[in-house]
Design an enzyme around this catalytic site. Structure first.
Site, short mmCIF file in Angstrom:
data_model
loop_
_atom_site.label_atom_id
_atom_site.label_comp_id
_atom_site.label_asym_id
_atom_site.label_seq_id
_atom_site.Cartn_x
_atom_site.Cartn_y
_atom_site.Cartn_z
N ASP A 6 -3.59 4.51 1.72
CA ASP A 6 -3.73 3.40 2.68
C ASP A 6 -5.22 3.19 2.96
O ASP A 6 -6.05 4.07 2.67
CB ASP A 6 -2.99 3.71 3.99
CG ASP A 6 -3.09 2.56 5.01
OD1 ASP A 6 -2.92 1.39 4.61
OD2 ASP A 6 -3.38 2.82 6.18
N SER A 7 -5.55 2.06 3.56
CA SER A 7 -6.94 1.80 3.95
C SER A 7 -7.39 2.80 5.02
O SER A 7 -8.58 3.02 5.18
CB SER A 7 -7.06 0.38 4.49
OG SER A 7 -6.26 0.26 5.65
N TYR A 38 -9.17 -3.15 5.80
CA TYR A 38 -9.23 -3.98 4.60
C TYR A 38 -8.81 -5.43 4.91
O TYR A 38 -9.16 -6.34 4.18
CB TYR A 38 -8.24 -3.47 3.54
CG TYR A 38 -8.63 -2.24 2.77
CD1 TYR A 38 -9.76 -1.48 3.09
CD2 TYR A 38 -7.86 -1.83 1.69
CE1 TYR A 38 -10.08 -0.35 2.35
CE2 TYR A 38 -8.18 -0.72 0.94
CZ TYR A 38 -9.28 0.03 1.28
OH TYR A 38 -9.59 1.14 0.53
N CYS A 69 0.13 0.37 1.98
CA CYS A 69 -0.75 -0.58 2.65
C CYS A 69 -0.33 -1.97 2.18
O CYS A 69 -0.37 -2.26 0.97
CB CYS A 69 -2.19 -0.29 2.24
SG CYS A 69 -3.38 -1.47 2.90
N ASN A 70 0.09 -2.80 3.11
CA ASN A 70 0.53 -4.15 2.74
C ASN A 70 -0.62 -4.97 2.19
O ASN A 70 -0.46 -5.76 1.26
CB ASN A 70 1.13 -4.85 3.96
CG ASN A 70 2.44 -4.21 4.37
OD1 ASN A 70 3.50 -4.60 3.91
ND2 ASN A 70 2.39 -3.20 5.23
N GLU A 154 -6.91 1.81 14.74
CA GLU A 154 -7.65 2.79 13.94
C GLU A 154 -8.63 3.59 14.82
O GLU A 154 -8.96 4.72 14.54
CB GLU A 154 -8.38 2.04 12.81
CG GLU A 154 -8.97 2.87 11.72
CD GLU A 154 -8.00 3.38 10.65
OE1 GLU A 154 -8.47 4.11 9.81
OE2 GLU A 154 -6.78 3.10 10.65
N CYS A 188 2.42 -4.51 8.40
CA CYS A 188 1.18 -3.72 8.27
C CYS A 188 1.55 -2.33 8.74
O CYS A 188 2.17 -2.18 9.80
CB CYS A 188 0.08 -4.31 9.14
SG CYS A 188 -1.37 -3.23 9.28
N THR A 189 1.21 -1.32 7.96
CA THR A 189 1.67 0.03 8.26
C THR A 189 1.00 0.63 9.50
O THR A 189 1.40 1.70 9.95
CB THR A 189 1.50 0.96 7.04
OG1 THR A 189 0.13 0.88 6.60
CG2 THR A 189 2.42 0.53 5.92
N HIS A 190 0.00 -0.06 10.04
CA HIS A 190 -0.59 0.38 11.31
C HIS A 190 0.25 -0.07 12.52
O HIS A 190 0.18 0.54 13.59
CB HIS A 190 -1.99 -0.22 11.49
CG HIS A 190 -3.07 0.47 10.72
ND1 HIS A 190 -3.19 0.37 9.35
CD2 HIS A 190 -4.10 1.25 11.13
CE1 HIS A 190 -4.26 1.06 8.96
NE2 HIS A 190 -4.82 1.61 10.02
#
Ligand code: DGL
Length: 273
Positions: A6-7, A38, A69-70, A154, A188-190
């Site tokens: 992932d980013s 990203y 990561c999408n 993040e 979005c995985t976040h």
């Protein structure tokens, strides 16, 4: 080993689901925290950074990498699968998160109206619109770009008033665009870290995160591809890598994973940070 990329930290929400579904699979996670987010970067940057991460995971011996990561899946995956993989790594495989997610969520909507929250780069790619309509042509798909959210998450400010206000704005935009939406994907995985904010403003609409979907799809994939499954070690080893050198990273990461994880720093490209 199974590689998960992932980013930054978001892919840990997918990794956690993979660990709970396949606890014995050996995994190595790589987060490009030094260059995250990203989602507001150009296609060229996302492509190059994603390729750097995938190459690092292949170099470490992973036969299979999940791009959790999408943004990378939307902007880089297809191109890497078509142009790089056959030349550099013909015996390795890469899976993204967009197609498997689209295949699962189409059956969740009763109204046929789906909402997608994602990064600006994922929205611009229209990957979800294409993949969802590929599975079911008559779907109404409304996308909302959510700039600013990944930066807050993040940096550990996912419970801040600012994050709540952003989520409220994005929900209002979605409902103004399509009040008939009954299923909303956190694309979005976040975003699972701010799911409660989204749910609060979406009432009884179903809010969907990707972790379990991707873990289940991985189980199916390994059952169908014994050649790859046999090469993924099953000693239960777990390694966490990041491109950023920062003492606080491991404790920040624990919020995504749910328990303490210890990161090692591996600069992919020291010239860029
Ligand atoms: N977690 C990533 C995604 O699923 C991207 C976040 C970012 O780097 O902007 O899209």
């Amino acid at each position: 080993m199974l590689g998960v990329f992932d980013s930054g930290f978001g892919g840990l929400t997918v990794l956690r689901a993979i660990h709970s579904r396949l606890p014995d699979v050996s995994t190595v996670y790589l987060g490009d925290n030094a260059r995250a987010p990203y989602g507001t970067r150009s296609h060229e940057e996302i492509f190059q950074f994603t390729l750097d991460g995938i190459r690092e995971l292949f170099r470490r011996g992973c036969p299979l990498v999940i791009v959790a990561c999408n943004t990378s899946s939307a902007q880089a995956l297809r191109q890497i699968q078509r142009t790089i993989l056959p030349v550099e790594f013909p015996d390795r495989r890469i899976l993204g998160v967009i197609r498997p997610t689209a295949e699962e969520i189409v059956s969740m909507t009763a109204t046929g109206h789906i909402g997608v929250f994602a990064t600006p780069a994922t929205v611009a790619s229209e990957a979800y619109v294409h993949e969802l309509r590929h599975v079911r042509g008559d779907l109404a798909v409304s996308q909302i770009a959510c700039p600013g959210l990944v930066e807050l998450i993040e940096s550990g400010r996912e419970q801040s008033r600012e994050a709540g206000a952003l989520a409220a704005t994005f929900c209002a935009q979605l409902l103004a665009l399509d009040p008939l939406v009954d299923t909303v994907l956190l694309g979005c995985t976040h975003y699972p870290l701010v799911e409660t904010f989204f749910q609060k403003h979406l009432g009884d609409r179903r809010v969907v995160s990707q972790g379990t979907i991707i873990a289940n799809k991985l189980v199916d994939y390994l059952a169908r591809h014994s050649d790859i499954a046999e090469r993924v070690a099953r000693t239960g080893s777990r390694q966490y890598l990041t491109t950023k050198s920062d003492e606080t990273l491991s404790s920040l990461a624990s919020r995504f994973y749910g328990e303490t994880v210890r990161f090692e720093t591996v600069p992919l490209n020291p010239a860029v940070s």
